[in-house]
Motif scaffolding. Structure first.
Motif, PDB file in Angstrom:
ATOM      1  N   GLY A   1      -0.155 -33.252  76.057  1.00  0.00           N
ATOM      2  CA  GLY A   1      -0.537 -33.529  74.682  1.00  0.00           C
ATOM      3  C   GLY A   1       0.647 -33.748  73.764  1.00  0.00           C
ATOM      4  O   GLY A   1       0.488 -34.299  72.667  1.00  0.00           O
ATOM      5  N   LEU A   2       1.849 -33.311  74.178  1.00  0.00           N
ATOM      6  CA  LEU A   2       3.058 -33.593  73.401  1.00  0.00           C
ATOM      7  C   LEU A   2       3.229 -35.093  73.182  1.00  0.00           C
ATOM      8  O   LEU A   2       3.746 -35.537  72.162  1.00  0.00           O
ATOM      9  N   PHE A   3       2.798 -35.884  74.152  1.00  0.00           N
ATOM     10  CA  PHE A   3       2.983 -37.321  74.092  1.00  0.00           C
ATOM     11  C   PHE A   3       1.710 -38.040  73.641  1.00  0.00           C
ATOM     12  O   PHE A   3       1.763 -38.977  72.854  1.00  0.00           O
ATOM     13  N   VAL A   4       0.558 -37.588  74.145  1.00  0.00           N
ATOM     14  CA  VAL A   4      -0.701 -38.252  73.808  1.00  0.00           C
ATOM     15  C   VAL A   4      -1.101 -37.978  72.362  1.00  0.00           C
ATOM     16  O   VAL A   4      -1.602 -38.860  71.655  1.00  0.00           O
ATOM     17  N   GLY A   5      -0.882 -36.734  71.911  1.00  0.00           N
ATOM     18  CA  GLY A   5      -1.354 -36.343  70.585  1.00  0.00           C
ATOM     19  C   GLY A   5      -0.783 -37.189  69.475  1.00  0.00           C
ATOM     20  O   GLY A   5      -1.508 -37.627  68.564  1.00  0.00           O
ATOM     21  N   ALA A   6       0.531 -37.435  69.497  1.00  0.00           N
ATOM     22  CA  ALA A   6       1.166 -38.219  68.441  1.00  0.00           C
ATOM     23  C   ALA A   6       0.616 -39.637  68.402  1.00  0.00           C
ATOM     24  O   ALA A   6       0.381 -40.200  67.317  1.00  0.00           O
TER      25      ALA A   6
ATOM     26  N   VAL B   1      -1.326 -28.032  71.692  1.00  0.00           N
ATOM     27  CA  VAL B   1      -2.286 -26.932  71.646  1.00  0.00           C
ATOM     28  C   VAL B   1      -3.595 -27.329  72.328  1.00  0.00           C
ATOM     29  O   VAL B   1      -4.198 -26.529  73.057  1.00  0.00           O
ATOM     30  N   ALA B   2      -4.023 -28.585  72.123  1.00  0.00           N
ATOM     31  CA  ALA B   2      -5.321 -29.012  72.640  1.00  0.00           C
ATOM     32  C   ALA B   2      -5.274 -29.427  74.102  1.00  0.00           C
ATOM     33  O   ALA B   2      -6.229 -29.177  74.854  1.00  0.00           O
ATOM     34  N   MET B   3      -4.178 -30.057  74.539  1.00  0.00           N
ATOM     35  CA  MET B   3      -4.135 -30.660  75.870  1.00  0.00           C
ATOM     36  C   MET B   3      -3.030 -30.115  76.766  1.00  0.00           C
ATOM     37  O   MET B   3      -2.898 -30.551  77.904  1.00  0.00           O
TER      38      MET B   3
END
Length: 364
Positions: free
Chosen positions: A332-337, A326-328
């Motif tokens: 972000g699927l990979f960075v967020g976690a 949602v943010a990136m």
């Protein structure tokens, strides 16, 4: 004279307070301005640093094998990472292009049709008969179905084009992040010194301990989440290709995203069911067993790659993946976690005030 002294003191105090306020305001303004300028690059920079941190041990081993030639090792690591991203992207693009061209050709000739389902579909438990009726209707009345669906598809064309453009932008972000990771590895000594100074500045005496915990968490979560998802995706793609699943590249992409979300079975189940419709019963059973193996192998790989001391709750990973998306965006699927997992481990270490040397050692 006695009354004048407090007045002078109050005036000096006011002048100092005003000076501090002006300086803090200017520093805050500068910081906000820098953040606004850097905001579009934050996901790329974060992903590049994560890749470099996760790949640093392998980079050092490669340097040893190459006799200490750090630049050559960094170039080879960059090329290897680019191949991991670019080759699947090219295969996926080829699959989608071939499928779209084939469908367009059939529609132009007027011979686009769906073959009738095999009779064995009716024998499938629970979904067999409803699926058989739906399939029969699609094979016999495809023109009528297309006439109903075409207006909705036309309305969605701009959204589909936008999504395709977004995928292209995301691929470019991945390439730039990998190139950035290569530069970080190439200058690893100066970057490590900067990291030491930054963590010591933020956390004081515990800076080196928090730095070690952060690095170990990044590596273990990257290997345990993304690494396991990548291994599963490679194995799943082999099964898709061998069984002849149409659009194998798209199936692989969907499975990889679902595996990162910890729900890879959601893609494997319909793939296994579809295998019974397009191939012989023996081949379909073998493919279903292979799908079960791929879906369950993470139970063995995660404890090995994630590390016992760095176990992160699935909820943290799931929230990190969804929130990062949602943010990136897709990156972000990979960075967020990874970012949320690092924050979670640092928060626990601060909350419990444990010996971080033992924590970082157990996660290494």
């Amino acid at each position: 004279m006695s009354s004048a002294a407090p007045m002078v003191h109050d005036k000096n105090y006011f002048l100092r307070a005003r000076e501090v306020f002006v300086r803090v305001s200017l520093m805050a303004l500068l910081g906000v301005t820098c953040f606004v300028i850097m905001k579009p690059f934050v996901p790329i920079l974060a992903w590049g640093v994560v890749i470099a941190t996760a790949g640093y041990p392998g980079y050092r081993k490669l340097c040893g094998w190459l006799g200490g030639r750090e630049k050559l090792a960094a170039v080879l690591c960059t090329l290897l990472l680019l191949s991991v991203v670019v080759i699947p992207a090219v295969l996926l693009a080829g699959t989608l292009t071939h499928g779209a061209q084939a469908m367009a050709g059939h529609m132009e000739k007027g011979d686009l049709r769906i073959p009738p389902p095999p009779d064995k579909v009716q024998t499938w438990p629970v979904i067999g008969k409803p699926l058989y009726r739906l399939w029969i209707d699609a094979s016999q009345n495809l023109g009528e179905i297309l006439s109903k669906v075409t207006p909705m598809v036309q309305q969605r064309v701009p959204a589909l084009l936008s999504a395709g453009a977004q995928v292209g932008v995301t691929l470019l972000q991945f390439v730039i992040s990998i190139l950035l990771a290569g530069f970080v590895l190439m200058n690893s000594q100066s970057n490590a010194q900067f990291a030491h100074q930054l963590f010591r500045r933020i956390f004081g005496e515990k800076g080196p301990e928090f730095e070690a915990l952060t690095a170990s968490t990044v590596r273990s979560v990257t290997n345990g989440i993304l690494g396991v998802a990548l291994i599963q995706s490679v194995l799943a793609s082999l099964g898709f290709l061998v069984v002849g699943l149409p659009g194998a590249g798209l199936w692989t992409l969907l499975f990889f995203i679902a595996a990162v979300l910890q729900f890879g079975v959601v893609v494997l189940v319909p793939a296994a069911i579809y295998g019974f419709a397009i191939t012989s019963t023996t081949s379909a059973i073998i493919f279903a067993v292979w799908c079960a193996f791929v879906g369950l192998i993470d139970n063995f790989l995660k404890p090995v790659l994630l590390g016992r001391g760095s176990q992160v709750p699935t909820l943290v990973i799931f929230v990190g993946v969804i929130g990062g998306f949602v943010a990136m965006g897709i990156i972000g699927l990979f960075v967020g976690a990874i970012i949320l997992a690092v924050g979670y481990k640092l928060f626990l270490a601060w909350l419990e005030d444990v010996d971080l040397d033992s924590v970082s050692t157990s996660t290494g």
